[in-house]
Write a protein that holds these residues in place. Sequence first.
Motif, PDB file in Angstrom:
ATOM      1  N   TYR A 183       0.828  -1.212   0.000  1.00  0.00           N
ATOM      2  CA  TYR A 183       0.000   0.000   0.000  1.00  0.00           C
ATOM      3  C   TYR A 183       0.861   1.260   0.000  1.00  0.00           C
ATOM      4  O   TYR A 183       0.760   2.097  -0.905  1.00  0.00           O
ATOM      5  N   GLN A 227      -5.176   1.572  -3.141  1.00  0.00           N
ATOM      6  CA  GLN A 227      -6.392   1.098  -2.485  1.00  0.00           C
ATOM      7  C   GLN A 227      -6.962  -0.134  -3.164  1.00  0.00           C
ATOM      8  O   GLN A 227      -7.341  -1.105  -2.513  1.00  0.00           O
ATOM      9  N   TYR A 231      -7.022  -3.711  -1.047  1.00  0.00           N
ATOM     10  CA  TYR A 231      -8.280  -3.641  -0.305  1.00  0.00           C
ATOM     11  C   TYR A 231      -8.673  -4.942   0.399  1.00  0.00           C
ATOM     12  O   TYR A 231      -9.107  -4.907   1.554  1.00  0.00           O
ATOM     13  N   GLU A 234      -7.158  -5.144   3.687  1.00  0.00           N
ATOM     14  CA  GLU A 234      -7.732  -4.191   4.637  1.00  0.00           C
ATOM     15  C   GLU A 234      -9.014  -4.737   5.249  1.00  0.00           C
ATOM     16  O   GLU A 234      -9.260  -4.564   6.441  1.00  0.00           O
ATOM     17  N   GLY A 277     -14.545   3.166   0.063  1.00  0.00           N
ATOM     18  CA  GLY A 277     -13.114   3.170   0.364  1.00  0.00           C
ATOM     19  C   GLY A 277     -12.354   4.043  -0.621  1.00  0.00           C
ATOM     20  O   GLY A 277     -11.498   4.852  -0.241  1.00  0.00           O
ATOM     21  N   LEU A 278     -12.682   3.903  -1.898  1.00  0.00           N
ATOM     22  CA  LEU A 278     -12.068   4.758  -2.912  1.00  0.00           C
ATOM     23  C   LEU A 278     -12.523   6.203  -2.760  1.00  0.00           C
ATOM     24  O   LEU A 278     -11.729   7.140  -2.884  1.00  0.00           O
ATOM     25  N   GLN A 281     -10.500   7.222   0.332  1.00  0.00           N
ATOM     26  CA  GLN A 281      -9.044   7.116   0.291  1.00  0.00           C
ATOM     27  C   GLN A 281      -8.412   8.009  -0.762  1.00  0.00           C
ATOM     28  O   GLN A 281      -7.334   8.567  -0.540  1.00  0.00           O
ATOM     29  N   THR A 285      -5.658  10.681   0.404  1.00  0.00           N
ATOM     30  CA  THR A 285      -4.265  10.594  -0.027  1.00  0.00           C
ATOM     31  C   THR A 285      -3.851  11.858  -0.766  1.00  0.00           C
ATOM     32  O   THR A 285      -2.747  12.384  -0.552  1.00  0.00           O
TER      33      THR A 285
END
Length: 303
Positions: A183, A227, A231, A234, A277-278, A281, A285
């Motif tokens: 990651y 990600q 994933y 995670e 999540g996307l 994230q 980021t």
Amino acid sequence: MKERPLSETQYYLRSAVAGGFAGGLAKTAVAPLERVKILLQTHDKDFRRFSGTWRGPVYALQHIATSQGVRGLFQGHTLTLARAVPHAAIGYTVYDRVKLWLMPTPAQNTSLRRVLAGAITGISAMPFTYPFELVRVRMAVEGHVRPTPWGAVRGIYAEGRGRLPVLHFYRGFAVSLLGTVPYRGGIFLVWETLHAEAKARVDPATLQLHKTGIDLAMGAAAGTLAQVVTYPLEVIRRTQQASGRGSPDRMVGFRETVGSVWAVNGWRSFFTGMGIGLFKQVPMTAISLATWQLAKKTLDLPN
């Protein structure tokens, strides 16, 4: 009059401030999305109905705001900052040093060294900040009674009776290390590669004029790739972190966790919540990396 160069102490202090500020700001910006993502990843029984559709995360946010109020969207955020600020402060400072050590010349700025620098950055602060993340996850998955940080700490500590209680603050730590290498390595690989390409293809004046926008775009690209690739790990990590509620008397292993996730909905379970999540994230980021660069410039640190 020519400015005096920074001492080592000044450099490390300013670097830590720049990194910590960037990490804290980015986490705060996406805190509500982070809580929803954790609830979906851990297949919380009250939120399973929101899985499987792109509208699910939106409905989940509405449900939390309606049932728990706006504060519910930021439940556990204090612990998030307690982890994110020192993690980013240490990580970004380590990255600058490791980058200088591994890649002192342009010829040594290779893809492998970029990945290695990012991986070292990712794991550098984890042993110190991981317990804060676990407490934050436990607070995030509690929906009926608003937990306190100390209440979550006491609950995790009580799970370790009869053995080293501190070990229960590291549920999912091994898989976290496993996921951090690709990651963080992937983030800095894409970040450095795109920057190198931009310097080679774009006029320096244009780069300087649009630096913040370019940094945001490059950070978003780096966050997206990292990600998607990591994933499933995670999801496994979050499930292990939340496992103390159902199995407080023992540590739930990697294989058992994989089996429990698979049992929910097959391979699709390993991508539950990836949309949000996307959605979380990518901007996080981008904000973190771009803010880091701005903070370094403000504090007269080399970029």
